[in-house]
Design a protein around this motif. Structure first.
Motif, PDB file in Angstrom:
ATOM      1  N   PRO A   1       0.556  -1.182  -0.052  1.00 30.18           N
ATOM      2  CA  PRO A   1       0.138   0.300  -0.144  1.00 30.18           C
ATOM      3  C   PRO A   1       1.054   1.049  -0.153  1.00 30.18           C
ATOM      4  CG  PRO A   1      -0.729  -1.611   1.459  1.00 30.18           C
ATOM      5  CD  PRO A   1       0.357  -2.308   1.520  1.00 30.18           C
ATOM      6  N   VAL A   2       2.295   1.196   0.749  1.00 33.95           N
ATOM      7  CA  VAL A   2       2.735   2.170   0.507  1.00 33.95           C
ATOM      8  C   VAL A   2       3.710   2.833  -0.617  1.00 33.95           C
ATOM      9  CG1 VAL A   2       2.778   2.165   3.021  1.00 33.95           C
ATOM     10  CG2 VAL A   2       5.017   1.028   2.025  1.00 33.95           C
ATOM     11  N   LYS A   3       3.442   2.016  -1.725  1.00 38.73           N
ATOM     12  CA  LYS A   3       4.457   1.846  -2.982  1.00 38.73           C
ATOM     13  C   LYS A   3       3.705   1.627  -4.043  1.00 38.73           C
ATOM     14  CE  LYS A   3       7.680  -1.267  -5.939  1.00 38.73           C
ATOM     15  NZ  LYS A   3       8.468  -0.457  -5.230  1.00 38.73           N
ATOM     16  N   VAL A   4       4.580   2.699  -5.026  1.00 42.77           N
ATOM     17  CA  VAL A   4       3.601   3.521  -6.536  1.00 42.77           C
ATOM     18  C   VAL A   4       4.330   2.382  -7.505  1.00 42.77           C
ATOM     19  CG1 VAL A   4       4.085   5.438  -8.210  1.00 42.77           C
ATOM     20  CG2 VAL A   4       4.317   5.632  -5.630  1.00 42.77           C
ATOM     21  N   TYR A   5       3.220   2.611  -8.038  1.00 46.28           N
ATOM     22  CA  TYR A   5       3.473   1.238  -9.265  1.00 46.28           C
ATOM     23  C   TYR A   5       3.356   1.584 -10.978  1.00 46.28           C
ATOM     24  CZ  TYR A   5       3.816  -2.701  -5.392  1.00 46.28           C
ATOM     25  OH  TYR A   5       3.466  -3.403  -4.061  1.00 46.28           O
ATOM     26  N   TYR A   6       3.553   1.125 -11.355  1.00 50.48           N
ATOM     27  CA  TYR A   6       3.111   1.805 -12.710  1.00 50.48           C
ATOM     28  C   TYR A   6       2.649   0.866 -13.922  1.00 50.48           C
ATOM     29  CZ  TYR A   6       7.218   4.280 -10.833  1.00 50.48           C
ATOM     30  OH  TYR A   6       7.586   5.586  -9.791  1.00 50.48           O
ATOM     31  N   LEU A   7       1.886   0.670 -14.022  1.00 50.29           N
ATOM     32  CA  LEU A   7       0.786   0.638 -15.180  1.00 50.29           C
ATOM     33  C   LEU A   7       1.572   0.687 -16.788  1.00 50.29           C
ATOM     34  CD1 LEU A   7      -1.611  -1.303 -16.067  1.00 50.29           C
ATOM     35  CD2 LEU A   7      -2.872   0.817 -16.547  1.00 50.29           C
ATOM     36  N   ALA A   8       1.936  -0.636 -16.906  1.00 48.39           N
ATOM     37  CA  ALA A   8       2.380  -0.229 -18.571  1.00 48.39           C
ATOM     38  C   ALA A   8       1.869  -0.603 -19.597  1.00 48.39           C
ATOM     39  CB  ALA A   8       4.345   0.091 -18.395  1.00 48.39           C
TER      40      ALA A   8
ATOM     41  N   PRO B   1      10.736  -2.192 -23.779  1.00 45.96           N
ATOM     42  CA  PRO B   1       8.923  -2.150 -25.406  1.00 45.96           C
ATOM     43  C   PRO B   1       8.379  -1.350 -23.980  1.00 45.96           C
ATOM     44  CG  PRO B   1       9.427  -4.482 -23.795  1.00 45.96           C
ATOM     45  CD  PRO B   1      10.671  -4.085 -23.500  1.00 45.96           C
ATOM     46  N   TRP B   2       8.487  -1.100 -23.071  1.00 43.19           N
ATOM     47  CA  TRP B   2       7.596  -0.491 -22.251  1.00 43.19           C
ATOM     48  C   TRP B   2       7.285   1.007 -21.911  1.00 43.19           C
ATOM     49  CZ3 TRP B   2       4.183  -4.359 -20.552  1.00 43.19           C
ATOM     50  CH2 TRP B   2       5.046  -5.774 -20.581  1.00 43.19           C
ATOM     51  N   VAL B   3       5.393   1.629 -22.278  1.00 40.82           N
ATOM     52  CA  VAL B   3       4.837   2.565 -22.266  1.00 40.82           C
ATOM     53  C   VAL B   3       4.228   3.023 -21.188  1.00 40.82           C
ATOM     54  CG1 VAL B   3       4.131   3.910 -23.666  1.00 40.82           C
ATOM     55  CG2 VAL B   3       5.769   2.414 -24.739  1.00 40.82           C
ATOM     56  N   VAL B   4       5.107   3.089 -20.228  1.00 37.36           N
ATOM     57  CA  VAL B   4       4.350   3.992 -18.654  1.00 37.36           C
ATOM     58  C   VAL B   4       2.732   4.516 -18.655  1.00 37.36           C
ATOM     59  CG1 VAL B   4       4.149   4.802 -16.147  1.00 37.36           C
ATOM     60  CG2 VAL B   4       6.586   3.029 -17.331  1.00 37.36           C
ATOM     61  N   LEU B   5       1.537   3.890 -18.874  1.00 39.85           N
ATOM     62  CA  LEU B   5       0.729   4.866 -18.901  1.00 39.85           C
ATOM     63  C   LEU B   5      -0.250   5.705 -17.827  1.00 39.85           C
ATOM     64  CD1 LEU B   5      -1.137   2.323 -20.608  1.00 39.85           C
ATOM     65  CD2 LEU B   5       0.043   3.941 -21.647  1.00 39.85           C
ATOM     66  N   ALA B   6       0.249   5.359 -16.612  1.00 38.20           N
ATOM     67  CA  ALA B   6       0.158   5.906 -15.435  1.00 38.20           C
ATOM     68  C   ALA B   6       0.555   5.548 -13.876  1.00 38.20           C
ATOM     69  CB  ALA B   6      -1.647   5.598 -14.453  1.00 38.20           C
TER      70      ALA B   6
ATOM     71  N   ASP C   1      -2.475   8.287 -11.125  1.00 39.35           N
ATOM     72  CA  ASP C   1      -2.034   9.171 -11.799  1.00 39.35           C
ATOM     73  C   ASP C   1      -1.686   9.392 -13.439  1.00 39.35           C
ATOM     74  OD1 ASP C   1      -0.908  11.838 -12.300  1.00 39.35           O
ATOM     75  OD2 ASP C   1       0.449  11.507  -9.970  1.00 39.35           O
ATOM     76  N   GLN C   2      -2.481   9.566 -13.576  1.00 39.61           N
ATOM     77  CA  GLN C   2      -2.088   9.875 -14.704  1.00 39.61           C
ATOM     78  C   GLN C   2      -0.553  10.515 -15.754  1.00 39.61           C
ATOM     79  OE1 GLN C   2      -5.652   8.510 -18.338  1.00 39.61           O
ATOM     80  NE2 GLN C   2      -6.413   9.972 -16.488  1.00 39.61           N
ATOM     81  N   ARG C   3      -0.817  11.990 -15.272  1.00 39.28           N
ATOM     82  CA  ARG C   3       0.232  12.776 -15.987  1.00 39.28           C
ATOM     83  C   ARG C   3       1.954  12.269 -15.106  1.00 39.28           C
ATOM     84  NH1 ARG C   3      -2.699  18.366 -14.244  1.00 39.28           N
ATOM     85  NH2 ARG C   3      -2.726  17.037 -12.233  1.00 39.28           N
ATOM     86  N   ALA C   4       2.074  11.829 -13.834  1.00 49.03           N
ATOM     87  CA  ALA C   4       3.445  11.777 -13.406  1.00 49.03           C
ATOM     88  C   ALA C   4       4.191  11.374 -14.280  1.00 49.03           C
ATOM     89  CB  ALA C   4       3.203  10.764 -11.905  1.00 49.03           C
ATOM     90  N   HIS C   5       3.968  10.389 -15.344  1.00 54.82           N
ATOM     91  CA  HIS C   5       5.255   9.706 -15.887  1.00 54.82           C
ATOM     92  C   HIS C   5       4.678   9.103 -17.295  1.00 54.82           C
ATOM     93  CE1 HIS C   5       6.733   8.914 -11.690  1.00 54.82           C
ATOM     94  NE2 HIS C   5       8.148   9.396 -12.249  1.00 54.82           N
ATOM     95  N   ARG C   6       3.848   9.905 -17.583  1.00 60.00           N
ATOM     96  CA  ARG C   6       3.259   9.684 -19.041  1.00 60.00           C
ATOM     97  C   ARG C   6       3.412  10.647 -20.241  1.00 60.00           C
ATOM     98  NH1 ARG C   6      -2.466   8.067 -21.441  1.00 60.00           N
ATOM     99  NH2 ARG C   6      -2.884   7.258 -19.622  1.00 60.00           N
TER     100      ARG C   6
END
Length: 548
Positions: A141-148, A227-232, A245-250
């Motif tokens: 719960p305290v970690k940030v993950y990245y949907l790619a 090959p990954w593109v981060v979406l959120a 959060d869609q803007r942080a690393h998109r």
């Protein structure tokens, strides 16, 4: 989670051109050459595909870069009642380019379970073997993950193939005959390769920067092996609530896919021009009153009947219609020449779709050009009015008053050959140049046939018609005698100006209408006579009839 298929990656690595390594291979830049009688096998045909795909990937990387082009929005998933679904996010359709140059096309919305992660470097392909299915993972719960998302391929359409052998034991085999292009999602624990690098400056793509001057060239795009593109960015609670959060690393592509232009001008409505003639009579007087009292309903009704309408000019992004504008300029110029301009007012219909936009700008620019070319006073600030302006949306009122009187012409009859009458003495004094006695007799009405006042626009019609009729009767009743002359008072303020030119023009037309031949007319003379208020006196000369 990885939504994936059996992968057959044809040169989709991260090298400059997608060679599968972080360096080019010479064979990638070799394409098959076909000739008659050539024996072609699967390797040759696959090589042609590989060469083309690598070329397209290299083109995308070098010229377009990588990132999200459009769509691929991410939000917590909801059920049919609108409640959040734990652990689920929904990704909309969209398009992206991978760092490898591959196209990623998500052609319909999909739902992703954020507990399912990628297994291994390339993910676990779903096969008939259930042991290879994705495994749900615990999320901190305290970690940030990245949907790619990444590009993916699947072999499909299996067919029987004949083995090209000579033995008796050769059995037909099953081969896939198609490669389906797709995509795969995952949830990453850390940002993939390439997201820590400088995305570059737009200036470097458009102009010569100091770094380009210093190096003598531009650097090639960096090779990103992921090959990954981060979406959120995703954060989760222990109960599966997902924050997106869609803007942080998109990373977005610099794309022109949504932009274009047409050469044909965009129609913006039209501008209607209406004359407000103060001092007019009849329906025009009604229009003047309605305009002065802001009675827009009556103005609409009268203008709809054509009262006061000078014309209409179409507006567009290419500018106003030139022919219509030229015609309106001429008509407004005529008002300037024949009346006294008092001002111009621009109405904008409050329901006009172009109000506040390109249409309003075009209308104001057209009005400025029209009034400037016609020599009319500039318009006041535009006024928003609820009037029936469609389809035009803009209406220009050019107001003017009656033209100022420039002077008048006294028309006097001279009869040669009379005796013992005031008319005889008038002729004698005229011949002798006795201006004072001529003034005295004319002031008593001796020889007077009428007075015609005139403005910059011409003569007073009623006065002109009456005086011309009297002069015609006089000319027809007496024998010809040359010497008709126009006196111009030397103290008249209008002498030597446009007023004198107008006086001469009115006098000439009056004599033409009355029927006096050209040979009986003398040039105008500058005389110091008591010409006030007229300033001009026309002497029409005739002979007394001979009585036998």
């Amino acid at each position: 989670m990885t939504t994936t298929h059996d992968s057959l990656r044809l040169g989709s690595g991260c090298g400059c051109g997608g060679s599968g390594e972080c360096a080019d291979r010479a064979e990638v830049r070799e394409r098959p050459r076909w000739f008659a009688g050539q024996l072609v096998g699967p390797q040759d045909l696959t090589g042609a595909q590989t060469w083309m795909l690598d070329r397209l990937r290299r083109h995308n990387r070098m010229l377009h870069g990588w990132g999200v082009d459009c769509g691929l929005g991410v939000a917590p998933a909801q059920d049919s009642a609108g409640w959040p679904v734990p652990w689920m996010v929904r990704v909309t359709a969209g398009y992206a380019l991978a760092p490898t140059g591959d196209e990623i096309l998500v052609d319909c919305p999909v739902t992703v379970d954020v507990r399912l992660g990628e297994i291994g470097d390339d993910g676990c392909a779903p096969t008939a073997d259930s042991w290879c299915a994705p495994v749900r993972r615990r999320r901190d719960p305290v970690k940030v993950y990245y949907l790619a998302v990444r590009y993916d391929e699947t072999m499909t359409v299996p067919v029987r193939s004949t083995v090209c052998g000579c033995g008796c034991d050769d059995e037909p085999q099953c081969e896939y005959s198609r490669v389906r292009e797709g995509y795969a999602f995952t949830v990453l624990d850390s940002l993939p390769d390439g997201y820590g690098s400088d995305p570059g400056e737009l200036e470097e793509a458009l102009t010569c920067t100091p770094a380009t001057r210093r190096q003598g060239t531009r650097s090639c795009p960096a090779c990103a092996c992921s090959p990954w593109v981060v979406l959120a960015d995703l954060t989760l609670t222990g109960t599966g609530e997902v924050t997106v959060d869609q803007r942080a690393h998109r990373r977005f592509l610099a794309s022109f896919g949504r932009y274009g232009f047409f050469c044909a001008g965009q129609r913006l409505g039209c501008l209607q021009v209406v004359a407000i003639n103060r001092g007019a009579s009849g329906r025009e007087a009604e229009l003047v009153k309605a305009f002065q009292t802001n009675d827009t309903g009556t103005v609409d009704a009268l203008v709809g009947q054509g009262i006061g309408v000078l014309g209409t000019v179409q507006l567009s992004t290419d500018g106003p219609d030139p022919a219509a504008l030229d015609e309106l300029v001429q008509r407004v110029t005529d008002i300037v020449a024949t009346r006294a301009p008092t001002g111009a007012d621009l109405w904008l219909d409050e329901d006009w779709p172009e109000r506040g936009g390109l249409g309003e700008q075009a209308a104001e620019q057209t009005v400025t050009a029209l009034l400037g070319r016609a020599g009319f006073p500039p318009q006041s600030a535009p006024v928003v009015v609820n009037f029936s302006g469609m389809p035009c949306g803009a209406r220009l009122f050019v107001s003017s008053g009656p033209p100022p009187t420039l002077g008048c012409i006294e028309v006097v009859a001279l009869i040669q050959g009379l005796e013992l009458t005031d008319e005889a003495r008038l002729f004698e004094f005229f011949q002798a140049g006795d201006v004072a006695n001529v003034d005295a007799l004319v002031a008593r009405g001796i020889g007077q046939m009428g007075t015609v006042s005139f403005t910059a626009g011409g003569a007073n019609k009623a006065e002109f018609d009456s005086t011309a009729a009297t002069a015609r009767t006089f000319l027809q009743g007496f024998p010809p005698a040359p010497g008709t002359v126009l006196w111009v008072d030397s103290d008249w303020p209008g002498r030597g100006s446009a007023a004198q030119a107008q006086a001469q023009a009115v006098s000439t037309r009056l004599l033409d209408v009355a029927g006096l031949p050209q040979q009986d007319r003398l040039p105008p003379q500058q005389i110091n006579f008591s010409g006030a208020p007229c300033g001009v006196r026309l002497f029409v000369r005739r002979s007394a009839p001979v009585i036998n």
